[in-house]
Design a protein around this motif. Structure first.
Motif, PDB file in Angstrom:
ATOM      1  N   MET A 171      -0.897  12.509   3.037  1.00 52.47           N
ATOM      2  CA  MET A 171      -1.183  13.834   2.494  1.00 52.47           C
ATOM      3  C   MET A 171      -0.962  13.866   0.985  1.00 52.47           C
ATOM      4  O   MET A 171      -1.717  14.507   0.251  1.00 52.47           O
ATOM      5  CB  MET A 171      -0.283  14.873   3.174  1.00 52.47           C
ATOM      6  N   SER A 172       0.050  13.153   0.512  1.00 53.15           N
ATOM      7  CA  SER A 172       0.336  13.128  -0.924  1.00 53.15           C
ATOM      8  C   SER A 172      -0.633  12.236  -1.687  1.00 53.15           C
ATOM      9  O   SER A 172      -0.666  12.258  -2.915  1.00 53.15           O
ATOM     10  CB  SER A 172       1.770  12.633  -1.149  1.00 53.15           C
ATOM     11  N   GLY A 173      -1.397  11.428  -0.940  1.00 50.54           N
ATOM     12  CA  GLY A 173      -2.319  10.498  -1.578  1.00 50.54           C
ATOM     13  C   GLY A 173      -1.693   9.162  -1.901  1.00 50.54           C
ATOM     14  O   GLY A 173      -2.342   8.287  -2.480  1.00 50.54           O
ATOM     15  N   ALA A 174      -0.422   8.983  -1.516  1.00 51.17           N
ATOM     16  CA  ALA A 174       0.289   7.758  -1.878  1.00 51.17           C
ATOM     17  C   ALA A 174       0.031   6.606  -0.915  1.00 51.17           C
ATOM     18  O   ALA A 174       0.237   5.445  -1.268  1.00 51.17           O
ATOM     19  CB  ALA A 174       1.793   8.036  -1.933  1.00 51.17           C
ATOM     20  N   LEU A 175      -0.392   6.897   0.307  1.00 48.95           N
ATOM     21  CA  LEU A 175      -0.539   5.837   1.305  1.00 48.95           C
ATOM     22  C   LEU A 175      -1.796   5.020   1.056  1.00 48.95           C
ATOM     23  O   LEU A 175      -2.878   5.568   0.823  1.00 48.95           O
ATOM     24  CB  LEU A 175      -0.582   6.446   2.706  1.00 48.95           C
ATOM     25  N   ARG A 176      -1.643   3.718   1.103  1.00 47.95           N
ATOM     26  CA  ARG A 176      -2.758   2.785   0.991  1.00 47.95           C
ATOM     27  C   ARG A 176      -2.631   1.741   2.105  1.00 47.95           C
ATOM     28  O   ARG A 176      -1.563   1.539   2.662  1.00 47.95           O
ATOM     29  CB  ARG A 176      -2.730   2.037  -0.359  1.00 47.95           C
ATOM     30  N   GLY A 205      -7.683  15.860   7.968  1.00 46.65           N
ATOM     31  CA  GLY A 205      -8.493  16.314   6.837  1.00 46.65           C
ATOM     32  C   GLY A 205      -8.190  15.579   5.556  1.00 46.65           C
ATOM     33  O   GLY A 205      -8.659  15.971   4.480  1.00 46.65           O
ATOM     34  N   PHE A 206      -7.437  14.477   5.628  1.00 50.55           N
ATOM     35  CA  PHE A 206      -7.094  13.703   4.444  1.00 50.55           C
ATOM     36  C   PHE A 206      -8.167  12.634   4.199  1.00 50.55           C
ATOM     37  O   PHE A 206      -8.946  12.291   5.086  1.00 50.55           O
ATOM     38  CB  PHE A 206      -5.726  13.024   4.608  1.00 50.55           C
ATOM     39  N   THR A 207      -8.163  12.090   3.007  1.00 50.92           N
ATOM     40  CA  THR A 207      -9.141  11.066   2.633  1.00 50.92           C
ATOM     41  C   THR A 207      -8.885   9.772   3.398  1.00 50.92           C
ATOM     42  O   THR A 207      -7.734   9.333   3.523  1.00 50.92           O
ATOM     43  CB  THR A 207      -9.046  10.778   1.122  1.00 50.92           C
ATOM     44  N   SER A 208      -9.947   9.167   3.898  1.00 54.07           N
ATOM     45  CA  SER A 208      -9.824   7.917   4.656  1.00 54.07           C
ATOM     46  C   SER A 208      -9.132   6.841   3.825  1.00 54.07           C
ATOM     47  O   SER A 208      -9.433   6.647   2.647  1.00 54.07           O
ATOM     48  CB  SER A 208     -11.207   7.418   5.071  1.00 54.07           C
ATOM     49  N   LEU A 209      -8.220   6.134   4.454  1.00 52.40           N
ATOM     50  CA  LEU A 209      -7.514   5.043   3.775  1.00 52.40           C
ATOM     51  C   LEU A 209      -8.472   3.919   3.410  1.00 52.40           C
ATOM     52  O   LEU A 209      -8.259   3.200   2.433  1.00 52.40           O
ATOM     53  CB  LEU A 209      -6.402   4.505   4.675  1.00 52.40           C
ATOM     54  N   TRP A 210      -9.540   3.762   4.186  1.00 49.24           N
ATOM     55  CA  TRP A 210     -10.468   2.659   3.953  1.00 49.24           C
ATOM     56  C   TRP A 210     -11.388   2.926   2.770  1.00 49.24           C
ATOM     57  O   TRP A 210     -12.137   2.032   2.346  1.00 49.24           O
ATOM     58  CB  TRP A 210     -11.270   2.371   5.221  1.00 49.24           C
ATOM     59  N   SER A 211     -11.354   4.135   2.228  1.00 45.70           N
ATOM     60  CA  SER A 211     -12.150   4.436   1.036  1.00 45.70           C
ATOM     61  C   SER A 211     -11.358   4.177  -0.239  1.00 45.70           C
ATOM     62  O   SER A 211     -11.875   4.341  -1.336  1.00 45.70           O
ATOM     63  CB  SER A 211     -12.601   5.904   1.069  1.00 45.70           C
ATOM     64  N   LYS A 212     -10.108   3.768  -0.076  1.00 41.76           N
ATOM     65  CA  LYS A 212      -9.234   3.528  -1.219  1.00 41.76           C
ATOM     66  C   LYS A 212      -8.964   2.037  -1.390  1.00 41.76           C
ATOM     67  O   LYS A 212      -9.176   1.237  -0.471  1.00 41.76           O
ATOM     68  CB  LYS A 212      -7.908   4.274  -1.033  1.00 41.76           C
ATOM     69  N   MET A 213      -8.458   1.685  -2.546  1.00 41.00           N
ATOM     70  CA  MET A 213      -8.126   0.291  -2.816  1.00 41.00           C
ATOM     71  C   MET A 213      -6.973  -0.168  -1.927  1.00 41.00           C
ATOM     72  O   MET A 213      -5.973   0.533  -1.769  1.00 41.00           O
ATOM     73  CB  MET A 213      -7.723   0.132  -4.285  1.00 41.00           C
ATOM     74  N   LYS A 214      -7.122  -1.357  -1.343  1.00 42.93           N
ATOM     75  CA  LYS A 214      -6.046  -1.940  -0.551  1.00 42.93           C
ATOM     76  C   LYS A 214      -4.997  -2.537  -1.478  1.00 42.93           C
ATOM     77  O   LYS A 214      -5.311  -2.944  -2.606  1.00 42.93           O
ATOM     78  CB  LYS A 214      -6.587  -3.027   0.376  1.00 42.93           C
ATOM     79  N   LEU A 215      -3.764  -2.610  -0.993  1.00 48.46           N
ATOM     80  CA  LEU A 215      -2.670  -3.165  -1.785  1.00 48.46           C
ATOM     81  C   LEU A 215      -2.329  -4.563  -1.277  1.00 48.46           C
ATOM     82  O   LEU A 215      -1.963  -4.730  -0.104  1.00 48.46           O
ATOM     83  CB  LEU A 215      -1.439  -2.264  -1.699  1.00 48.46           C
ATOM     84  N   PRO A 216      -2.452  -5.586  -2.117  1.00 52.00           N
ATOM     85  CA  PRO A 216      -2.153  -6.960  -1.692  1.00 52.00           C
ATOM     86  C   PRO A 216      -0.697  -7.098  -1.237  1.00 52.00           C
ATOM     87  O   PRO A 216       0.210  -6.497  -1.818  1.00 52.00           O
ATOM     88  CB  PRO A 216      -2.416  -7.784  -2.958  1.00 52.00           C
ATOM     89  N   THR A 217      -0.486  -7.918  -0.230  1.00 49.57           N
ATOM     90  CA  THR A 217       0.849  -8.071   0.340  1.00 49.57           C
ATOM     91  C   THR A 217       1.856  -8.588  -0.690  1.00 49.57           C
ATOM     92  O   THR A 217       2.996  -8.110  -0.750  1.00 49.57           O
ATOM     93  CB  THR A 217       0.798  -9.025   1.552  1.00 49.57           C
ATOM     94  N   LEU A 218       1.459  -9.569  -1.504  1.00 46.42           N
ATOM     95  CA  LEU A 218       2.397 -10.122  -2.495  1.00 46.42           C
ATOM     96  C   LEU A 218       2.816  -9.059  -3.508  1.00 46.42           C
ATOM     97  O   LEU A 218       3.993  -8.982  -3.887  1.00 46.42           O
ATOM     98  CB  LEU A 218       1.760 -11.316  -3.206  1.00 46.42           C
ATOM     99  N   LEU A 219       1.881  -8.238  -3.941  1.00 48.55           N
ATOM    100  CA  LEU A 219       2.214  -7.156  -4.875  1.00 48.55           C
ATOM    101  C   LEU A 219       3.168  -6.165  -4.217  1.00 48.55           C
ATOM    102  O   LEU A 219       4.143  -5.722  -4.824  1.00 48.55           O
ATOM    103  CB  LEU A 219       0.933  -6.451  -5.325  1.00 48.55           C
TER     104      LEU A 219
END
Length: 409
Positions: free
Chosen positions: A223-228, A296-310
């Motif tokens: 909801m906050s937009g922080a989840l990737r 009603g939140f933005t799909s996670l798959w429309s956002k940049m993925k976060l690499p595991t090492l990062l």
């Protein structure tokens, strides 16, 4: 009590439509007349109390440090008792009730967010109190609520049975919760005999209506937009509907008899082959995204993925900041690991020894859970969700448990 009885069984008022349907239409074996559930106000414990009454228990005593929720079932067969399992006197008084047929020991400091001393006091020492008092009062059955994380090393768990996982004790545990649950698990197994019968049953990623830990924390971040999406997003895991887990716990009591193959054993129960495509797993980030979109939140798959090492690098920094400032941060090494690794199980041992089969299929259970959160959770949320910390419902229980354990001497 079964659906074939002349009188319809009592049904918990807070049950969802699917839970009511399953309770009314299912045919289940009898349960002990008098039952004790520690941790009975938690997500799983509360539903376990309800299902024991629905299946015919004449008295179910819930014992928890947290008072019953506002929607707790006001039923004459339920006693909601507030108490702390770290308090030996309180546990002794609890288990002195005559005629207790089984103790379902669910009470625990759960997850990676508690103060470290609390894990040892609640998860390990509290379990010792339960064992000691049960023996003292002639109670000969304990069903222990365990966790697969007790066997996690950080390596993928890709369709293993319990007997194929690392044996306890591990050389190193991924978190204090897992370590202290493993310590309790070993004690439960060690004391098992034909006269004092025990078994450990674990779920994996419990979900369902009234969940106050798993989905709330992830959905707040979405909801906050922080989840990737962490990593490539295709890690395989398995889910367990809360009713399936409670069903597994309940029928495990029936598997406690002299010379039973289940004595002293550890089992994992999940939604099994009702997962997508008849497999025993699902793609975690694909399924989670269904809930994100349903809110009603933005799909996670429309956002940049976060690499595991990062992520792991950032988690190390967050762990340091959390310790320095004394705050709880969602991004930590444990969460990065479990949200990127494969972790699903073959439940054939539970099917064979406990007679376990899911009573609610994954797809119908997950769809109803999404709808429940949309109707009951979403309207109560503010867009200024807590990005750094954990969900308020989670934090409240942590604070109560911590305060109570400090009072006990």
């Amino acid at each position: 009590m079964t659906a074939n009885d002349n009188a319809s069984p009592p049904i918990a008022p807070a049950s969802s439509h699917l839970q009511r349907k399953t309770a009314l239409e299912g045919q289940y074996p009898p349960v002990p007349s008098i039952c004790v559930v520690t941790g009975g106000t938690g997500f799983v414990g509360n539903r376990l109390v309800e299902m024991l009454v629905e299946r015919g228990a004449q008295k179910v005593i819930s014992f928890d440090v947290v008072p019953p929720p506002a929607d707790a079932w006001d039923h004459p067969n339920i006693e909601w008792r507030v108490g702390d399992i770290t308090d030996k006197a309180a546990v002794d008084e609890l288990l002195s009730v005559p005629g207790i047929g089984c103790v379902w020991h669910n009470a625990a400091a759960v997850g990676p967010f508690h103060p470290k001393p609390l894990y040892y006091k609640v998860n390990y020492e509290g379990t010792l109190n339960i064992i000691e008092s049960a023996k003292k009062h002639g109670i000969n059955k304990i069903v222990f609520s365990s966790s697969p994380s007790t066997r996690f090393t950080g390596e993928d768990v890709d369709g293993l049975r319990e007997d194929e996982m690392p044996k306890l004790p591990l050389k190193r545990y991924m978190q204090t919760y897992a370590e202290t649950k493993a310590m309790a698990d070993m004690e439960i197994s060690k004391v098992c005999t034909d006269e004092f019968m025990t078994v450990s049953v674990a779920p994996h990623q419990v979900y369902g209506p009234r969940d106050n830990l798993f989905l709330p924390n992830l959905l707040e971040a979405a909801m906050s937009g922080a989840l990737r999406i962490f990593g490539n997003g295709y890690n395989r895991i398995c889910f367990t509907h809360v009713d399936n887990y409670c069903h597994g716990l309940i029928i495990a009591e029936r598997a406690l008899y002299p010379d039973s193959p289940a004595l002293g054993k550890f089992y994992i129960v999940t939604d099994g082959h009702t997962h997508p495509n008849g497999e025993q797993y699902l793609i975690f980030w694909k399924i989670l995204d269904e809930a994100v979109i349903a809110m009603g939140f933005t799909s996670l798959w429309s956002k940049m993925k976060l690499p595991t090492l990062l992520l792991m690098f950032l988690a190390i920094i967050c762990d340091f900041i959390g310790k320095l400032l004394g705050i709880t941060v969602k991004l930590n090494k444990f969460n990065v690991t479990v949200l990127t690794m494969h972790r699903w199980f073959d439940i054939q041992n539970a099917e064979k020894d406990l007679g376990f089969q899911p009573i609610i299929g994954f797809r119908e259970g997950w769809d109803e859970t999404k709808e429940w959160f949309k109707e009951n959770w979403l309207p109560k949320q503010a867009r200024s969700a807590n990005v750094i910390g954990i969900a308020s419902s989670t934090q409240q229980k942590i604070d109560i448990q911590d305060m109570s354990s400090k009072k006990v001497r």
